[in-house]
Design an enzyme around this catalytic site. Structure first.
Site, PDB file in Angstrom:
ATOM      1  N   LYS A   1       9.806 -25.142 -16.072  1.00 56.47           N
ATOM      2  CA  LYS A   1       8.355 -25.078 -15.988  1.00 56.47           C
ATOM      3  C   LYS A   1       7.812 -23.745 -16.487  1.00 56.47           C
ATOM      4  CE  LYS A   1       7.844 -28.919 -12.963  1.00 56.47           C
ATOM      5  NZ  LYS A   1       9.280 -29.198 -12.761  1.00 56.47           N
TER       6      LYS A   1
HETATM    7  C1  LIG Z   1       9.737 -30.511 -12.814  1.00 56.52           C
HETATM    8  C2  LIG Z   1      11.178 -30.659 -13.027  1.00 56.52           C
HETATM    9  C3  LIG Z   1      11.710 -31.840 -13.561  1.00 56.52           C
HETATM   10  C4  LIG Z   1      10.850 -33.032 -13.901  1.00 56.52           C
HETATM   11  O1  LIG Z   1      10.011 -32.784 -15.009  1.00 56.52           O
HETATM   12  P1  LIG Z   1       8.746 -33.722 -15.266  1.00 56.52           P
HETATM   13  O2  LIG Z   1       8.028 -33.082 -16.395  1.00 56.52           O
HETATM   14  O3  LIG Z   1       7.952 -33.686 -13.994  1.00 56.52           O
HETATM   15  O4  LIG Z   1       9.260 -35.068 -15.577  1.00 56.52           O
HETATM   16  C5  LIG Z   1      13.074 -31.897 -13.778  1.00 56.52           C
HETATM   17  N1  LIG Z   1      13.876 -30.861 -13.444  1.00 56.52           N
HETATM   18  C6  LIG Z   1      13.398 -29.732 -12.925  1.00 56.52           C
HETATM   19  C7  LIG Z   1      14.350 -28.643 -12.559  1.00 56.52           C
HETATM   20  C8  LIG Z   1      12.041 -29.573 -12.707  1.00 56.52           C
HETATM   21  O5  LIG Z   1      11.566 -28.445 -12.189  1.00 56.52           O
END
Ligand SMILES: *Cc1c(COP(=O)(O)O)cnc(C)c1O
Length: 494
Positions: free
Chosen positions: A110
């Site tokens: 993120k």
């Molecule tokens: C947020 C997240 C996901 C999922 O991603 P999306 O964009 O919500 O599908 C997968 N793995 C990790 C470690 C995350 O932080």
């Protein structure tokens, strides 16, 4: 380029205005009115570094940002907060390429979007003559919260309030959030799961009285959740970058297709991959990997999205989601950009927790394959890849790696494949360690990080060691129905 609502009942906005608004007034998500095509050859991207790629992709979407503004945002975002100079790494293991998106300040993918969003947002506010202070409201299943807090902390003209499920995040995720510094940051535990947090935040956004109250205090709300177009656009970049690295390494010839397997929760990451493919990145399959909360797997199998099921707490908590908000953007695309039709399906989802798409829409899903891993398979995948290749992955990445290896075995598809690696194994130390050697499990998360480091020879990242002795600065907890009054109290300085 203009941004329009997936529910067809709002005006068209510039990119900067859509970033400020977050969500459309009709409750829909903003989508670009058309998906731009790549304007360089695939060989040309192979010559670019991450920042240059970011500029070349983002300029096609954020058309009301000047070159100078966009480059300044990119420079501030992708700096030495990242612990590798190239920002994103591609590692080879288990017959695939792992796209490591976890080298940012909070060691999860993120950071790729949330380190740039605050800069896009403050530029956007200036462009739109917004005088109000911008208050970011965010629901998190663990990783968004810390990444957003880190991105917005002490950014002038902003405040940020993060709601997390109080028992639904890992101890290290929680510690990362509750130790967050910055006089403009607030962190609140909610007695409920992630969907309760997300539904609560959506309610706050759609409450006109709360908005009027905020305005009277010289503030307005915006979102850092993956529904914000300012989150989605920066994520497209690393799909282009991943492909161009494969071209550069000679793993594929420019034009040859690749597969991407994406560990999926809210559907933001994989949607960015879908947009990259529509722009011209040669993609064979987009493999959507779920954990035991396999709503999306079922959806790709039979076209029925049904959230009416038990919510399961797994070792990949950032994917413990039953309502994948960003799927709405795919639904909009496959129903021929028909906002009325999309709105009707979303109404069915909010009223009955369920909708079904028709055959024509199903054809629009032809690039996608769904898959899921059980908890047991996830742990086995971590162990197997570590033992065979000495390569350590976290639980989310392991869901994707497990889904990919089952897919490759079943289909015999030999297309070069990228597994999107979304978190450092040190973010989920306990689960990773229990997959490798359960005798090393303890109640001491930092002690376990040391054990993992000894076992794997992968050093403990700074992001973990720096919170080891940090002070808890946020201890507020509330019930879901109290979220509104909590927001008012915090903003009024009570
Ligand atoms: C947020 C997240 C996901 C999922 O991603 P999306 O964009 O919500 O599908 C997968 N793995 C990790 C470690 C995350 O932080």
């Amino acid at each position: 380029m203009k941004y329009i609502s997936t529910r067809g009942n709002d005006k068209a906005y510039s990119a900067s205005a859509a970033i400020i608004r977050g969500l459309a007034d009709d409750g829909g998500l903003f989508v670009p009115d058309s998906i731009p095509a790549l304007d360089h050859t695939l060989e040309e991207y192979a010559e670019m570094d991450y920042a240059m790629t970011a500029y070349e992709i983002m300029k096609l979407y954020l058309t009301d940002f000047t070159e100078e503004e966009l480059k300044a945002c990119i420079e501030r975002a992708y700096d030495d907060k990242f612990d590798v100079p190239e920002k994103v790494k591609l590692a080879e293991a288990d017959g695939a390429y792992f796209l490591e998106l976890y080298h940012g300040p909070t060691i999860a993918f993120k950071d790729m979007a949330l380190s740039i969003l605050p800069h896009l947002l403050t530029v956007a506010a200036a462009k739109n003559n917004v005088k109000n202070e911008i208050v970011i409201l965010t629901a998190t299943s663990g990783d968004t919260g810390k990444a957003a807090l880190a991105g917005f902390a002490d950014v002038p003209g902003t405040k940020i309030i993060v709601f997390y499920p109080k028992d639904g995040v890992s101890p290290i995720q929680k510690k990362q959030m509750v130790t967050q510094k910055g006089s403009n940051t607030y962190v609140v535990g909610v007695d409920g799961n992630f969907d309760d947090c997300q539904t609560g935040v959506k309610k706050l956004f759609s409450d006109p009285e709360l908005a009027a109250w905020a305005d009277s205090c010289g503030m307005q709300f915006s979102s850092a959740n993956s529904i914000n177009i300012g989150r989605l656009v920066p994520q497209i970049v690393y799909y282009v970058y991943a492909y161009s690295r494969l071209v550069r390494n000679g793993a594929v010839k420019a034009g040859d297709p690749v597969n991407f397997t994406v560990p999926t929760g809210n559907f933001g990451n994989i949607l960015a991959g879908y947009y990259a493919s529509l722009m011209g990145i040669p993609v064979n399959r987009l493999i959507c990997a779920s954990n035991e909360n396999k709503v999306l797997f079922d959806f790709f199998a039979d076209g029925v999205y049904d959230r009416n099921r038990d919510f399961i707490l797994t070792s990949s908590p950032s994917m413990d989601i039953l309502i994948s908000s960003n799927l709405e953007r795919l639904i909009y695309d496959i129903c021929g950009s028909d906002g009325i039709k999309c709105a009707a399906l979303m109404r069915a989802l909010s009223e009955g927790g369920k909708y079904e798409i028709d055959d024509e829409m199903k054809r629009g899903l032809s690039k996608f394959t769904g898959g899921y891993c059980t908890e047991e398979e996830t742990g086995q995948t971590i162990k197997r890849i570590f033992e065979s290749d000495g390569y350590l992955i976290d639980t989310h990445t392991a869901v994707a790696a497990g889904v990919y290896s089952k897919y490759a075995e079943r289909t015999k598809d030999k297309t070069p494949s990228v597994i999107v690696s979304t978190a450092s194994p040190y973010k989920f130390t306990k689960s990773v360690l229990s997959a490798l050697d359960a005798s090393l499990i303890s109640d001491d998360d930092f002690g376990m990080a040391d054990s993992l480091s000894e076992l794997s020879s992968v050093p403990v990242p700074d992001a973990v060691s720096s919170i080891r002795d940090a002070k808890v600065l946020h201890s507020l907890v509330c019930e879901a129905p109290e979220m509104e009054s909590v927001v008012k109290d915090l903003l009024a300085g009570k």
